[in-house]
Scaffold this motif. Sequence first.
Motif, PDB file in Angstrom:
ATOM      1  N   SER A 261      73.732  13.745  87.599  1.00 32.20           N
ATOM      2  CA  SER A 261      74.768  14.621  87.360  1.00 32.20           C
ATOM      3  C   SER A 261      75.190  15.822  88.105  1.00 32.20           C
ATOM      4  CB  SER A 261      74.892  14.973  85.939  1.00 32.20           C
ATOM      5  OG  SER A 261      73.544  15.620  85.439  1.00 32.20           O
ATOM      6  N   ALA A 262      74.312  15.834  89.240  1.00 30.09           N
ATOM      7  CA  ALA A 262      74.065  17.140  90.456  1.00 30.09           C
ATOM      8  C   ALA A 262      75.222  17.224  91.032  1.00 30.09           C
ATOM      9  CB  ALA A 262      72.891  17.002  90.964  1.00 30.09           C
ATOM     10  N   GLY A 263      76.268  16.489  91.224  1.00 27.29           N
ATOM     11  CA  GLY A 263      77.187  16.533  92.390  1.00 27.29           C
ATOM     12  C   GLY A 263      77.002  16.159  93.506  1.00 27.29           C
ATOM     13  N   PHE A 264      75.964  15.227  93.937  1.00 26.81           N
ATOM     14  CA  PHE A 264      75.493  14.875  95.151  1.00 26.81           C
ATOM     15  C   PHE A 264      76.807  13.747  95.942  1.00 26.81           C
ATOM     16  CE2 PHE A 264      71.027  14.991  93.654  1.00 26.81           C
ATOM     17  CZ  PHE A 264      70.652  15.660  94.507  1.00 26.81           C
ATOM     18  N   TYR A 265      76.942  13.975  97.175  1.00 28.41           N
ATOM     19  CA  TYR A 265      77.721  13.384  97.857  1.00 28.41           C
ATOM     20  C   TYR A 265      77.246  13.188  99.291  1.00 28.41           C
ATOM     21  CZ  TYR A 265      79.756  17.625  99.796  1.00 28.41           C
ATOM     22  OH  TYR A 265      79.903  18.738 100.593  1.00 28.41           O
ATOM     23  N   VAL A 266      77.463  12.257  99.902  1.00 28.50           N
ATOM     24  CA  VAL A 266      77.323  11.910 101.333  1.00 28.50           C
ATOM     25  C   VAL A 266      78.044  12.626 102.087  1.00 28.50           C
ATOM     26  CG1 VAL A 266      76.564  10.250 103.283  1.00 28.50           C
ATOM     27  CG2 VAL A 266      76.202   9.355 100.859  1.00 28.50           C
ATOM     28  N   GLY A 267      77.262  13.665 102.708  1.00 27.98           N
ATOM     29  CA  GLY A 267      78.041  14.807 103.587  1.00 27.98           C
ATOM     30  C   GLY A 267      78.431  14.052 105.086  1.00 27.98           C
TER      31      GLY A 267
ATOM     32  N   SER B 173      74.892  15.997 100.282  1.00 26.96           N
ATOM     33  CA  SER B 173      75.315  17.519 100.241  1.00 26.96           C
ATOM     34  C   SER B 173      75.571  17.548  98.716  1.00 26.96           C
ATOM     35  CB  SER B 173      76.423  17.396 100.880  1.00 26.96           C
ATOM     36  OG  SER B 173      76.383  17.434 102.300  1.00 26.96           O
ATOM     37  N   VAL B 174      75.788  18.818  98.245  1.00 26.03           N
ATOM     38  CA  VAL B 174      76.043  18.931  96.782  1.00 26.03           C
ATOM     39  C   VAL B 174      77.217  19.822  96.545  1.00 26.03           C
ATOM     40  CG1 VAL B 174      74.957  20.093  94.699  1.00 26.03           C
ATOM     41  CG2 VAL B 174      73.570  19.116  96.339  1.00 26.03           C
ATOM     42  N   ALA B 175      77.971  19.458  95.785  1.00 26.06           N
ATOM     43  CA  ALA B 175      79.151  20.142  95.157  1.00 26.06           C
ATOM     44  C   ALA B 175      79.125  20.322  93.634  1.00 26.06           C
ATOM     45  CB  ALA B 175      80.481  19.437  95.685  1.00 26.06           C
ATOM     46  N   HIS B 176      78.804  21.421  93.184  1.00 26.63           N
ATOM     47  CA  HIS B 176      78.657  21.641  91.683  1.00 26.63           C
ATOM     48  C   HIS B 176      78.446  23.125  91.491  1.00 26.63           C
ATOM     49  CE1 HIS B 176      77.697  21.112  87.708  1.00 26.63           C
ATOM     50  NE2 HIS B 176      77.425  19.569  87.722  1.00 26.63           N
TER      51      HIS B 176
ATOM     52  N   VAL C 150      77.698  11.854  90.007  1.00 20.94           N
ATOM     53  CA  VAL C 150      78.768  12.683  89.310  1.00 20.94           C
ATOM     54  C   VAL C 150      78.746  14.025  89.258  1.00 20.94           C
ATOM     55  CG1 VAL C 150      79.473  10.429  87.844  1.00 20.94           C
ATOM     56  CG2 VAL C 150      77.923  12.447  87.086  1.00 20.94           C
ATOM     57  N   MET C 151      79.848  14.933  88.899  1.00 13.45           N
ATOM     58  CA  MET C 151      79.626  16.292  88.507  1.00 13.45           C
ATOM     59  C   MET C 151      79.509  16.187  86.896  1.00 13.45           C
ATOM     60  SD  MET C 151      82.340  19.297  89.072  1.00 13.45           S
ATOM     61  CE  MET C 151      82.277  19.080  90.750  1.00 13.45           C
ATOM     62  N   GLY C 152      78.427  16.613  86.454  1.00 13.92           N
ATOM     63  CA  GLY C 152      78.014  16.611  85.011  1.00 13.92           C
ATOM     64  C   GLY C 152      78.968  17.167  84.085  1.00 13.92           C
ATOM     65  N   TYR C 153      79.434  18.416  84.642  1.00 13.34           N
ATOM     66  CA  TYR C 153      80.260  19.156  83.897  1.00 13.34           C
ATOM     67  C   TYR C 153      81.614  18.718  83.580  1.00 13.34           C
ATOM     68  CZ  TYR C 153      82.737  23.225  81.644  1.00 13.34           C
ATOM     69  OH  TYR C 153      83.400  24.278  80.916  1.00 13.34           O
ATOM     70  N   GLN C 154      81.976  18.368  82.439  1.00 18.49           N
ATOM     71  CA  GLN C 154      83.336  17.748  82.228  1.00 18.49           C
ATOM     72  C   GLN C 154      84.101  18.464  81.009  1.00 18.49           C
ATOM     73  OE1 GLN C 154      84.692  14.900  83.821  1.00 18.49           O
ATOM     74  NE2 GLN C 154      82.760  15.548  85.437  1.00 18.49           N
TER      75      GLN C 154
END
Length: 166
Positions: free
Chosen positions: A48-54, A87-90, A130-134
Amino acid sequence: MIVDSYRFLPRSFRPLFEGHGPFRGEEGPVWTPFSKRLAEARIALLSSAGFYVGGSQVAFDLDGERTRPEWGDPTWRAIPSNGPGLSVAHLHVNDEDLLADPEIALPRHMLSQLASEGLIGGAADSHVAVMGYQDRNLRDWRSTAAPEIASHLRSQGADGLVMAPA
């Protein structure tokens, strides 16, 4: 092996996860029996850390969350078991810690080690981020993200899923 589920969480979280019975609107706790032995099971991770492949995946929508603080991007990303840098987006976690050691929120190498030791049958070829905050109603999760994630995991041959929260 003894697992301390609360080792890295504040002890005050424990009552939120134990002993309160079903959540409002549910008949009972969500539970599915696990029919395979772990040594035969293919396991996937969900972070739930908002990882993605940069460079090859779109980041989670931080601008949307900044505009609507009660909202969180309900989309998900497939993360290869072994592959390019993450990469991270959170907005609610420290990106520096996650980028310094992604294993703290997506233990891909540890899962591979468990597979090589025979404790699990294998790791899925890709995991889920996923981005855990919803938002509280989880409408987009229930109608879109959860069914898509389940379909993806089935296509990967995953028998089980371990959530690695951020």
